[in-house]
Write a protein that holds these residues in place. Structure first.
Motif, short mmCIF file in Angstrom:
data_model
loop_
_atom_site.label_atom_id
_atom_site.label_comp_id
_atom_site.label_asym_id
_atom_site.label_seq_id
_atom_site.Cartn_x
_atom_site.Cartn_y
_atom_site.Cartn_z
N ALA A 1 4.59 -6.92 7.74
CA ALA A 1 5.69 -6.61 6.82
C ALA A 1 5.12 -5.86 5.62
CB ALA A 1 6.38 -7.89 6.38
N VAL A 2 5.79 -4.78 5.21
CA VAL A 2 5.31 -3.95 4.10
C VAL A 2 6.47 -3.76 3.11
CG1 VAL A 2 4.33 -1.74 3.41
CG2 VAL A 2 3.74 -2.72 5.64
N ARG A 3 6.17 -4.06 1.86
CA ARG A 3 7.17 -3.80 0.81
C ARG A 3 6.86 -2.44 0.20
NH1 ARG A 3 6.98 -7.97 -3.72
NH2 ARG A 3 5.32 -6.62 -4.51
N MET A 4 7.88 -1.56 0.20
CA MET A 4 7.70 -0.21 -0.34
C MET A 4 8.15 -0.11 -1.79
SD MET A 4 9.06 2.02 2.91
CE MET A 4 10.71 1.25 2.86
N SER A 5 9.23 -0.82 -2.13
CA SER A 5 9.77 -0.77 -3.50
C SER A 5 10.71 -1.96 -3.69
CB SER A 5 10.52 0.55 -3.73
OG SER A 5 11.68 0.58 -2.91
N GLU A 6 11.32 -2.01 -4.88
CA GLU A 6 12.29 -3.06 -5.15
C GLU A 6 13.72 -2.58 -4.98
OE1 GLU A 6 11.37 -4.68 -9.00
OE2 GLU A 6 9.92 -6.10 -8.14
N GLY B 1 18.92 -2.63 5.27
CA GLY B 1 19.25 -2.10 3.95
C GLY B 1 20.63 -1.44 4.03
N PRO B 2 20.99 -0.56 3.17
CA PRO B 2 20.25 -0.19 1.96
C PRO B 2 20.38 -1.24 0.84
CG PRO B 2 22.28 1.08 2.10
CD PRO B 2 22.24 0.21 3.31
N PRO B 3 19.56 -1.22 -0.17
CA PRO B 3 18.43 -0.28 -0.26
C PRO B 3 17.31 -0.66 0.69
CG PRO B 3 18.35 -1.80 -2.08
CD PRO B 3 19.59 -2.14 -1.32
N TYR B 4 16.62 0.33 1.19
CA TYR B 4 15.52 0.08 2.14
C TYR B 4 14.22 -0.15 1.36
CZ TYR B 4 18.90 1.83 5.48
OH TYR B 4 20.03 2.01 6.25
N THR B 5 13.93 -1.39 1.20
CA THR B 5 12.76 -1.74 0.39
C THR B 5 11.56 -2.17 1.24
OG1 THR B 5 13.53 -4.02 0.23
CG2 THR B 5 14.24 -2.50 -1.51
N HIS B 6 11.80 -2.51 2.50
CA HIS B 6 10.73 -3.04 3.35
C HIS B 6 10.60 -2.24 4.65
CE1 HIS B 6 11.03 -6.39 0.57
NE2 HIS B 6 9.89 -6.86 1.07
N LEU B 7 9.37 -2.29 5.15
CA LEU B 7 9.03 -1.58 6.38
C LEU B 7 8.31 -2.55 7.31
CD1 LEU B 7 8.94 1.49 7.40
CD2 LEU B 7 6.56 1.45 6.61
N THR B 8 8.51 -2.39 8.61
CA THR B 8 7.77 -3.20 9.59
C THR B 8 6.86 -2.28 10.39
OG1 THR B 8 9.54 -4.83 9.79
CG2 THR B 8 7.91 -4.76 11.56
N LEU B 9 5.55 -2.60 10.35
CA LEU B 9 4.59 -1.88 11.18
C LEU B 9 4.37 -2.65 12.47
CD1 LEU B 9 1.70 -0.65 8.83
CD2 LEU B 9 3.55 0.70 9.86
N SER B 10 4.32 -1.92 13.60
CA SER B 10 4.03 -2.52 14.91
C SER B 10 2.80 -1.86 15.50
CB SER B 10 5.21 -2.33 15.87
OG SER B 10 6.38 -2.94 15.34
N ALA B 11 1.92 -2.68 16.06
CA ALA B 11 0.70 -2.16 16.71
C ALA B 11 0.66 -2.73 18.12
CB ALA B 11 -0.54 -2.56 15.93
N LYS B 12 0.98 -1.91 19.11
CA LYS B 12 1.03 -2.34 20.50
C LYS B 12 -0.31 -2.09 21.18
CE LYS B 12 3.75 -1.82 24.74
NZ LYS B 12 4.89 -1.11 25.37
N ASN B 13 -0.81 -3.11 21.89
CA ASN B 13 -2.11 -3.01 22.58
C ASN B 13 -1.92 -2.20 23.86
OD1 ASN B 13 -4.60 -3.35 23.71
ND2 ASN B 13 -4.41 -5.55 24.08
N LYS C 1 4.94 -1.51 -6.99
CA LYS C 1 5.58 -2.63 -6.32
C LYS C 1 5.19 -2.81 -4.86
CE LYS C 1 8.01 -3.62 -9.99
NZ LYS C 1 7.73 -4.85 -10.77
N TRP C 2 4.51 -1.83 -4.29
CA TRP C 2 4.23 -1.96 -2.85
C TRP C 2 3.23 -3.08 -2.56
CZ3 TRP C 2 2.24 3.76 -2.60
CH2 TRP C 2 0.96 3.85 -3.19
N ALA C 3 3.33 -3.62 -1.34
CA ALA C 3 2.45 -4.72 -0.89
C ALA C 3 2.54 -4.82 0.62
CB ALA C 3 2.87 -6.05 -1.54
#
Length: 249
Positions: A186-191, A127-139, A232-234
Motif C-alpha cells: 500500500a502506498v500513500r501518495m497524498s492527503e 476515490g476520489p480523491p485518489y490518495t492511495h496506490l496499490t503495487l502488485s508484484a507477481k512472481n 505526505k507520501w509513504a
C-alpha cells in the motif's frame, strides 16, 4: 532299739553315698574321660539344638535378602525401561530438531525475488480523491522466491529521495511467493486536500534494494497521471495480502 538302728542304717547309707560321689568326682579330675563323655554329649546336644534355630533364622534372613534382590532386579528393570523411554524420547526430540532445522534451512535456501522474475503493476485505490496506490508484484520466475522489506519508490527525480516506509506494516514472517503468486504494497501518495501542493507523475521506478537490486519502471494506471506530495507520501512493506490496520495509513 529298732528305730535307732534304722536311723543308724540311714546315716551309714548317706555317708556311703557321699563318699562314692566324692570318689567319682576325684576320678573325673584325674582321668577326665568318664565325666567328659556325658558333658560333651550334653554340650553337643545343646549346640545342635541351638544351631538349628540359628540356621532357620539365617534361612529367613537369606530369604529376605532374596526378596530384596528381586526388588532390586525390578528396579533395575524399571531403570532400563525408563532409560529406553528416555532414549526414545531423546531420539524423537532429535528428529524434531532435525526436522525444524530442515525447515529453517529450506527457508534460508529460498532465493530472493528479482525484478526480472516479477511483473510489477500499479492500481489506484478507491476515490476520489485518489490518495492511495496499490503495487502488485507477481512472481513470473517459475520458482519460489522471497520478497524482502519494502520497495524503494522514486516518484520524482532521485534528488527528491525515496518514499519512506511505515514500520507498522512490516510482516511478522518472511514473504515467500510461489510461482504465479503476488505480493502487495500500500502506498500513500497524498492527503487529497484541494490546496495541497502536489506534483503529477506518469511513471515511476521501483527498486528491490533489499533483494539485491534490480529496478522496474511502472507506468501510471491512468492517463492523466498520479498526484503525489513529497511531504505526505509513504509506503508499506511487501505482504501477500493487504491487512486492515497494518496497511492503513
Amino acid at each position: 532299739m529298732r528305730t535307732y538302728r534304722n536311723r543308724t542304717a540311714v546315716l551309714v547309707s548317706a555317708a556311703t553315698a557321699a563318699l562314692a560321689l566324692s570318689l567319682t568326682a576325684c576320678g573325673g579330675d584325674d582321668g577326665g574321660t568318664k565325666s567328659a563323655g556325658p558333658t560333651d554329649r550334653t554340650a553337643s546336644a545343646a549346640s545342635s539344638t541351638s544351631t538349628t534355630p540359628v540356621a532357620r533364622s539365617g534361612d529367613k534372613e537369606q530369604g529376605g535378602e532374596t526378596q530384596s534382590g528381586g526388588e532390586g532386579a525390578a528396579e533395575q528393570s524399571g531403570g532400563k525401561s525408563q532409560g529406553q523411554g528416555a532414549s526414545q524420547q531423546g531420539d524423537g526430540q532429535g528428529e524434531s530438531a532435525q526436522s525444524g532445522s530442515g525447515t529453517k534451512a529450506a527457508k534460508a535456501g529460498t532465493p530472493l525475488c528479482t525484478a526480472k522474475g516479477l511483473k510489477i503493476t500499479a492500481e489506484r485505490q478507491d476515490g476520489p480523491p485518489y490518495t492511495h496506490l496499490t503495487l502488485s508484484a507477481k512472481n513470473t520466475s517459475g520458482a519460489s522466491c522471497e520478497m524482502k522489506e519494502y520497495p524503494h519508490i522514486h516518484f520524482l527525480d532521485n534528488a527528491r529521495g525515496i518514499v519512506p516506509p511505515v514500520a507498522k506494516s512490516k510482516p511478522a514472517s518472511p514473504v515467500v511467493l510461489e510461482p504465479g503468486q503476488s505480493a502487495y504494497v500500500a502506498v500513500r501518495m497524498s492527503e487529497g486536500g484541494r490546496k495541497e501542493n502536489t506534483e503529477t507523475v506518469k511513471e515511476f521506478t521501483v527498486t528491490l534494494k533489499a533483494n539485491g537490486g534490480g529496478m522496474a519502471v511502472v507506468k501510471s494506471p491512468v492517463a492523466e497521471g498520479l498526484s503525489v506530495n513529497p511531504q505526505k507520501w509513504a509506503t508499506g512493506y511487501w505482504t501477500t495480502e493487504l491487512r486492515n490496520g497494518a496497511d492503513e495509513f
